[in-house]
Every structure is written in structure tokens, then in C-alpha cells.
Design a protein around this motif. Structure first.
Motif, short mmCIF file in Angstrom:
data_model
loop_
_atom_site.label_atom_id
_atom_site.label_comp_id
_atom_site.label_asym_id
_atom_site.label_seq_id
_atom_site.Cartn_x
_atom_site.Cartn_y
_atom_site.Cartn_z
N VAL A 1 49.89 43.43 38.31
CA VAL A 1 48.93 42.43 39.13
C VAL A 1 47.91 43.37 39.94
O VAL A 1 48.26 44.09 40.50
N PRO B 1 42.47 39.07 42.56
CA PRO B 1 42.79 38.29 41.52
C PRO B 1 41.48 37.79 40.75
O PRO B 1 41.75 37.38 39.70
N GLN C 1 41.60 39.37 37.25
CA GLN C 1 42.64 39.23 36.46
C GLN C 1 42.61 37.81 35.87
O GLN C 1 43.15 37.42 34.69
N LYS D 1 45.45 32.23 44.56
CA LYS D 1 45.02 33.06 43.42
C LYS D 1 45.95 34.04 43.09
O LYS D 1 46.12 34.13 42.02
N GLN D 2 46.45 34.84 44.09
CA GLN D 2 47.27 36.07 43.85
C GLN D 2 48.58 35.61 43.47
O GLN D 2 48.97 36.03 42.42
N CYS E 1 48.15 34.90 39.59
CA CYS E 1 48.15 36.12 38.99
C CYS E 1 49.85 36.63 38.84
O CYS E 1 49.91 37.07 37.58
N PRO F 1 48.59 43.97 46.24
CA PRO F 1 48.32 42.67 46.12
C PRO F 1 47.96 41.79 47.44
O PRO F 1 47.54 40.72 47.54
#
Length: 277
Positions: free
Chosen positions: A86, A90, A93, A146-147, A150, A167
């Protein structure tokens, strides 16, 4: 106990054909399958480079890197089924405009049957607490959501190890804690976690710490050992020390009182400070 990750005599330079001035020099590191490990170090210490080597994004000049006993240069396709990465941002990705399509993307690349895909989407959304947003557009999500999306996308193949490169660095305190709680849940389900972070307080949730400095590993041990080292030794203070550690360091330096057991409890740190000052 199986090894999730092994670096053996790994050397790396960003300068092509430079076998003398390595950025990472003779890295030897093993990480167990039950680890929740924090990878720490100041900017430019080599943390992200180590992760890039682990996933074959960069190639080592010398040495060997294995993920669950498979060489990254020989078994990349198989490794990506059991090891997920990750990124810090974000938006770097996310590949689809809706949540469920973004999560489905990885499974499509591995030809997962449609019925199984829908089941896995439900499962990972529940883990990251986004079940009620399955049909939503990605652009409607907050940074923290969003994180977590991911992270959900990285879980669909049931990886044995999840690696996260800073992250929480772009998140506020509330969303940072939501991500941390999700990672604790994932680890409790049997997945090894490696988190690159510059937030010292996040090591509270880890069982191991690796500290990098100038392309080398200068510490590897339990989180408890690292907390004591932070309080006692100046050498780790190249990091941005949070106030609880600064107070504990000054108390140890001036009064020889070690309060490592309660270091993450601000109230108890303050109580100790008033008691001994």
C-alpha cells in the motif's frame, strides 16, 4: 517459525554500474510471519528503497531477497499473490472510479471467478469498515477512506504479508487511528504487517521495530527495547520525537528515572514528571 521476509547481504545503488558507493550497504534482515513491524528512520535513510527492493520495483546490485522462501527476482508473480503493498498516496494506487470496481481490479488480473470476487469484496469492505460505500464513487471519499480502500484492495488475495509505505502520513489524527485499528484487526487475522512510518507513537501497536540510518540497519528488536533505546540514547533523536518521548528522555537524563512502561499514556507521563521534578 517461517520467515516472511529475508534480506541476505543486499547492496543497492541508484547510480547505474556503481559497485562502490552503495546507498544500501550489506543489508541483512529477517522478519517472522507473525510480525507487526515498524520500519523507522529519517527521510533519506533508505526505508522506502528497502520496500521497493522487496517488491522488485528496484533491483539489488548484490545479495538475495526472499518472501516466504521465494526469490523476488524469480517468483514475482507468485509473490504478489501473498504479499501486498500500500502506497503513501492512495491516489497513486486507485485505478477505478467506484469502490467495488477498484477492489475487483486485482482479482480480475488473477482470473478469480465472479462469484468469489463478490464474496471477497464484501469481506474486505467489512474489514476496513466501508461496507456501506460499496457502490460509491471514489472521488466522494475522504483521504482516510481512500487509504482504507487501498488496504481493502490489497487484501483481496488473502496475502500473508501486508506492507504499507507511510500510510498515515497524509491523514489527520482521527483518520490515522482508524487506519491503525484496521491494521491491528488484519494482524489479528494472521497477516504479517510491515508499516513504514515517521509517527513514533505508532510503534505502540507493533511488536518489532527496525531503525534505518544512512542506508544501514542500526537497530532491530522488540518495540519495548526500542522505546527504552529512544529514552536512553541520543543516537535515535534524529527522528521527530513526540512530546511524550521528549519528556521521558529529559526525566531519564536529569533524574535517572525510566518511565518506558507508560510512555504512550500522556497522563501518566505527566504524572511521573510532576512526581520527580
Amino acid at each position: 517459525m517461517s520467515k516472511a521476509v529475508e534480506f541476505k547481504n543486499v547492496c543497492f545503488s541508484y547510480i547505474q554500474n556503481d559497485d562502490e558507493n552503495y546507498f544500501l550497504n550489506n543489508i541483512n534482515l529477517s522478519i517472522d510471519e507473525n510480525s507487526y513491524l515498524a520500519l523507522l528512520g529519517k527521510n533519506g535513510s533508505g526505508k522506502s528503497t528497502l520496500i521497493k527492493l522487496m517488491f522488485g520495483i528496484e533491483k539489488a546490485n548484490k545479495g538475495e531477497i526472499k518472501i516466504f522462501d521465494m526469490n523476488i527476482n524469480e517468483k514475482a508473480y507468485e509473490i504478489y499473490k501473498i504479499a501486498s503493498l500500500v502506497f503513501q498516496n492512495p491516489d497513486d494506487q486507485i485505478v477505478a472510479d467506484t469502490i467495488e470496481l477498484d477492489i475487483a481490479f486485482t482479482m480480475e488480473n488473477y482470473s478469480i471467478p465472479s462469484k468469489e470476487m463478490h464474496k471477497r469484496i464484501d469481506e474486505v469492505l467489512e474489514i476496513v469498515e466501508l461496507s456501506n460505500k460499496r457502490k460509491d464513487k471514489v472521488h466522494s471519499l475522504s483521504g482516510g477512506e481512500k487509504q482504507r480502500l487501498c488496504i481493502a484492495s490489497s487484501l483481496v488475495l488473502n496475502p500473508k504479508i501486508l506492507v504499507l509505505d507511510e500510510p498515515t502520513s497524509m491523514l489527520d489524527a482521527e483518520n490515522r487511528m482508524k487506519v491503525i485499528e484496521v491494521l491491528k484487526k488484519i494482524h489479528s487475522m494472521g497477516t504479517a504487517i510491515i508499516i513504514v512510518t515517521h509517527h513514533i507513537n505508532e510503534i505502540e501497536h507493533c511488536n518489532e521495530v527496525v531503525f534505518m540510518d544512512n542506508g544501514s540497519i542500526s537497530f532491530k528488536g522488540s518495540s519495548d527495547e526500542f522505546v527504552r533505546a529512544l529514552i536512553k540514547n541520543d543516537e535515535f533523536h534524529k527522528l521527530n520525537m513526540p512530546i511524550n518521548f521528549k519528556l521521558a528522555y529529559e526525566l531519564y537524563k536529569n533524574k535517572n528515572v525510566l518511565i518506558d512502561k507508560d510512555i504512550f499514556n500522556y497522563k501518566k507521563v505527566c504524572e511521573s514528571l510532576w512526581k520527580y521534578v
